[in-house]
Design a protein around this motif. Structure first.
Motif, PDB file in Angstrom:
ATOM      1  N   THR A  22       1.098  23.440 -14.566  1.00 18.16           N
ATOM      2  CA  THR A  22      -0.150  22.675 -14.544  1.00 18.16           C
ATOM      3  C   THR A  22      -1.386  23.533 -14.318  1.00 18.16           C
ATOM      4  O   THR A  22      -2.414  23.334 -14.977  1.00 18.16           O
ATOM      5  CB  THR A  22      -0.077  21.588 -13.457  1.00 18.16           C
ATOM      6  N   TYR A  23      -1.313  24.495 -13.408  1.00 21.51           N
ATOM      7  CA  TYR A  23      -2.518  25.196 -12.983  1.00 21.51           C
ATOM      8  C   TYR A  23      -2.694  26.522 -13.717  1.00 21.51           C
ATOM      9  O   TYR A  23      -1.719  27.250 -13.945  1.00 21.51           O
ATOM     10  CB  TYR A  23      -2.494  25.406 -11.470  1.00 21.51           C
ATOM     11  N   ASN A  24      -3.945  26.791 -14.083  1.00 23.76           N
ATOM     12  CA  ASN A  24      -4.272  27.980 -14.866  1.00 23.76           C
ATOM     13  C   ASN A  24      -5.204  28.935 -14.130  1.00 23.76           C
ATOM     14  O   ASN A  24      -5.701  29.882 -14.730  1.00 23.76           O
ATOM     15  CB  ASN A  24      -4.933  27.580 -16.199  1.00 23.76           C
ATOM     16  N   ASP A  25      -5.455  28.665 -12.894  1.00 25.09           N
ATOM     17  CA  ASP A  25      -6.379  29.485 -12.127  1.00 25.09           C
ATOM     18  C   ASP A  25      -5.686  29.968 -10.849  1.00 25.09           C
ATOM     19  O   ASP A  25      -5.098  29.166 -10.110  1.00 25.09           O
ATOM     20  CB  ASP A  25      -7.634  28.680 -11.776  1.00 25.09           C
ATOM     21  N   LYS A  26      -5.763  31.252 -10.597  1.00 21.79           N
ATOM     22  CA  LYS A  26      -5.107  31.853  -9.438  1.00 21.79           C
ATOM     23  C   LYS A  26      -5.613  31.268  -8.129  1.00 21.79           C
ATOM     24  O   LYS A  26      -4.835  30.987  -7.211  1.00 21.79           O
ATOM     25  CB  LYS A  26      -5.331  33.362  -9.480  1.00 21.79           C
TER      26      LYS A  26
ATOM     27  N   LEU B  31       1.106  35.353  -7.804  1.00 22.09           N
ATOM     28  CA  LEU B  31      -0.121  34.637  -8.143  1.00 22.09           C
ATOM     29  C   LEU B  31      -0.798  35.193  -9.396  1.00 22.09           C
ATOM     30  O   LEU B  31      -1.505  34.461 -10.090  1.00 22.09           O
ATOM     31  CB  LEU B  31      -1.093  34.696  -6.970  1.00 22.09           C
ATOM     32  N   ASN B  32      -0.588  36.465  -9.699  1.00 18.46           N
ATOM     33  CA  ASN B  32      -1.193  37.057 -10.897  1.00 18.46           C
ATOM     34  C   ASN B  32      -0.758  36.355 -12.176  1.00 18.46           C
ATOM     35  O   ASN B  32      -1.457  36.423 -13.192  1.00 18.46           O
ATOM     36  CB  ASN B  32      -0.853  38.547 -10.987  1.00 18.46           C
ATOM     37  N   PHE B  33       0.383  35.663 -12.126  1.00 15.11           N
ATOM     38  CA  PHE B  33       0.849  34.923 -13.300  1.00 15.11           C
ATOM     39  C   PHE B  33      -0.175  33.891 -13.755  1.00 15.11           C
ATOM     40  O   PHE B  33      -0.339  33.629 -14.952  1.00 15.11           O
ATOM     41  CB  PHE B  33       2.178  34.235 -12.987  1.00 15.11           C
TER      42      PHE B  33
ATOM     43  N   VAL C  79      -6.890  28.307  -7.614  1.00 14.88           N
ATOM     44  CA  VAL C  79      -6.454  26.918  -7.469  1.00 14.88           C
ATOM     45  C   VAL C  79      -4.969  26.867  -7.107  1.00 14.88           C
ATOM     46  O   VAL C  79      -4.535  26.047  -6.284  1.00 14.88           O
ATOM     47  CB  VAL C  79      -6.723  26.125  -8.766  1.00 14.88           C
ATOM     48  N   ALA C  80      -4.186  27.747  -7.725  1.00 11.53           N
ATOM     49  CA  ALA C  80      -2.739  27.752  -7.474  1.00 11.53           C
ATOM     50  C   ALA C  80      -2.406  28.223  -6.063  1.00 11.53           C
ATOM     51  O   ALA C  80      -1.401  27.787  -5.488  1.00 11.53           O
ATOM     52  CB  ALA C  80      -2.048  28.649  -8.499  1.00 11.53           C
ATOM     53  N   ARG C  81      -3.249  29.079  -5.497  1.00 15.38           N
ATOM     54  CA  ARG C  81      -2.959  29.641  -4.165  1.00 15.38           C
ATOM     55  C   ARG C  81      -2.779  28.560  -3.101  1.00 15.38           C
ATOM     56  O   ARG C  81      -1.758  28.541  -2.397  1.00 15.38           O
ATOM     57  CB  ARG C  81      -4.062  30.621  -3.764  1.00 15.38           C
ATOM     58  N   PRO C  82      -3.731  27.621  -2.922  1.00 18.15           N
ATOM     59  CA  PRO C  82      -3.516  26.578  -1.894  1.00 18.15           C
ATOM     60  C   PRO C  82      -2.367  25.632  -2.246  1.00 18.15           C
ATOM     61  O   PRO C  82      -1.711  25.098  -1.338  1.00 18.15           O
ATOM     62  CB  PRO C  82      -4.861  25.837  -1.858  1.00 18.15           C
TER      63      PRO C  82
ATOM     64  N   GLN D 269       0.179  43.920 -11.997  1.00 23.88           N
ATOM     65  CA  GLN D 269       1.600  43.563 -12.064  1.00 23.88           C
ATOM     66  C   GLN D 269       1.777  42.056 -11.913  1.00 23.88           C
ATOM     67  O   GLN D 269       1.136  41.431 -11.070  1.00 23.88           O
ATOM     68  CB  GLN D 269       2.387  44.304 -10.995  1.00 23.88           C
ATOM     69  N   ILE D 270       2.660  41.500 -12.737  1.00 21.40           N
ATOM     70  CA  ILE D 270       2.934  40.065 -12.728  1.00 21.40           C
ATOM     71  C   ILE D 270       4.435  39.850 -12.564  1.00 21.40           C
ATOM     72  O   ILE D 270       5.231  40.464 -13.276  1.00 21.40           O
ATOM     73  CB  ILE D 270       2.470  39.406 -14.035  1.00 21.40           C
ATOM     74  N   ILE D 271       4.803  38.986 -11.645  1.00 21.50           N
ATOM     75  CA  ILE D 271       6.206  38.576 -11.519  1.00 21.50           C
ATOM     76  C   ILE D 271       6.399  37.297 -12.327  1.00 21.50           C
ATOM     77  O   ILE D 271       5.720  36.302 -12.092  1.00 21.50           O
ATOM     78  CB  ILE D 271       6.596  38.362 -10.045  1.00 21.50           C
ATOM     79  N   ASP D 272       7.298  37.358 -13.271  1.00 19.89           N
ATOM     80  CA  ASP D 272       7.516  36.253 -14.197  1.00 19.89           C
ATOM     81  C   ASP D 272       7.964  34.997 -13.445  1.00 19.89           C
ATOM     82  O   ASP D 272       8.762  35.076 -12.507  1.00 19.89           O
ATOM     83  CB  ASP D 272       8.580  36.658 -15.223  1.00 19.89           C
ATOM     84  N   ARG D 273       7.486  33.848 -13.889  1.00 20.63           N
ATOM     85  CA  ARG D 273       7.851  32.581 -13.249  1.00 20.63           C
ATOM     86  C   ARG D 273       9.349  32.314 -13.321  1.00 20.63           C
ATOM     87  O   ARG D 273       9.912  31.658 -12.440  1.00 20.63           O
ATOM     88  CB  ARG D 273       7.096  31.413 -13.884  1.00 20.63           C
TER      89      ARG D 273
END
Length: 210
Positions: free
Chosen positions: A125-129, A166-168, A131-134, A18-22
């Protein structure tokens, strides 16, 4: 982000990610910013009414404070509504002048405006879960420092749906096409003033959009 949609998706598609849209996440942030603006507007109106009462008791004419861009405080909060949802490079000259005055008067609105922009930057900017987490964690920390009730609600909502948000960043998938199709159906339904025969309505939708 509703619980009902989460339960429906979990039951019908138990193995799906499941993904929550930005769009929904960023809208939540900008809605909180507008709530903060409205709160300051009410405070400005209360202060103006208080000063009017004092001037009336003293028998003198009330003259509201005029800021350097020509607005009063009450007008400033009305007219800054749209600049707060636009990027600085999209501001008109009058909006630039108004933003300068607004941010001088209210550092909390300035801080949360740029935090909303920063959230959009993280999404873009970020394409990796991982990397985006922190990056999001640091963003949360900056929001929490201000202890703003409107944004505390945002943080609690984020934390409740954190993994799905974050799944986005895995594939940056959105439901834009589904939203567009939903809008078309609503417009189609409105033109015929509602739906009396559901089967015939679905048949017409199939003929137009299949």
């Amino acid at each position: 982000m509703s619980n009902s949609m989460y339960n429906i998706a979990s039951r019908c598609f138990p193995n799906a990610e499941q993904i929550i849209d930005r769009f929904h996440v960023q809208k939540l942030t900008y809605d909180a910013l507008q709530e903060l603006r409205i709160q300051h507007r009410w405070q400005a109106m209360d202060e103006e009414n208080r000063m009017k009462g004092i001037c009336k008791e003293k028998g003198i004419e009330f003259k509201p404070q005029v800021l350097k861009n020509g607005d009063t405080m009450k007008l400033l909060f009305v007219r800054c509504r749209y600049l707060l949802v636009r990027k600085p490079d999209k501001w008109t000259d009058s909006q630039k002048a108004r933003a300068e005055v607004l941010f001088e008067q209210l550092p909390d609105i300035k801080e949360f405006y740029y935090l909303a922009l920063q959230l959009g930057y993280i999404y873009s900017t970020y394409n990796d879960k991982d990397v985006a987490r922190p990056k999001l964690a640091l963003w949360f920390n900056r929001v929490e420092i201000w202890h703003c009730p409107q944004f505390d609600t945002v943080i609690k909502t984020f934390m409740q749906h954190y993994e799905r948000i974050l799944n986005f960043f895995n594939d940056k998938q959105t439901n834009a096409s589904a939203e567009s199709f939903n809008c078309k159906q609503k417009t189609f339904r409105t033109e015929f003033r509602g739906v009396n025969d559901l089967k015939f309505y679905l048949y017409r939708v199939k003929q137009f959009y299949s």
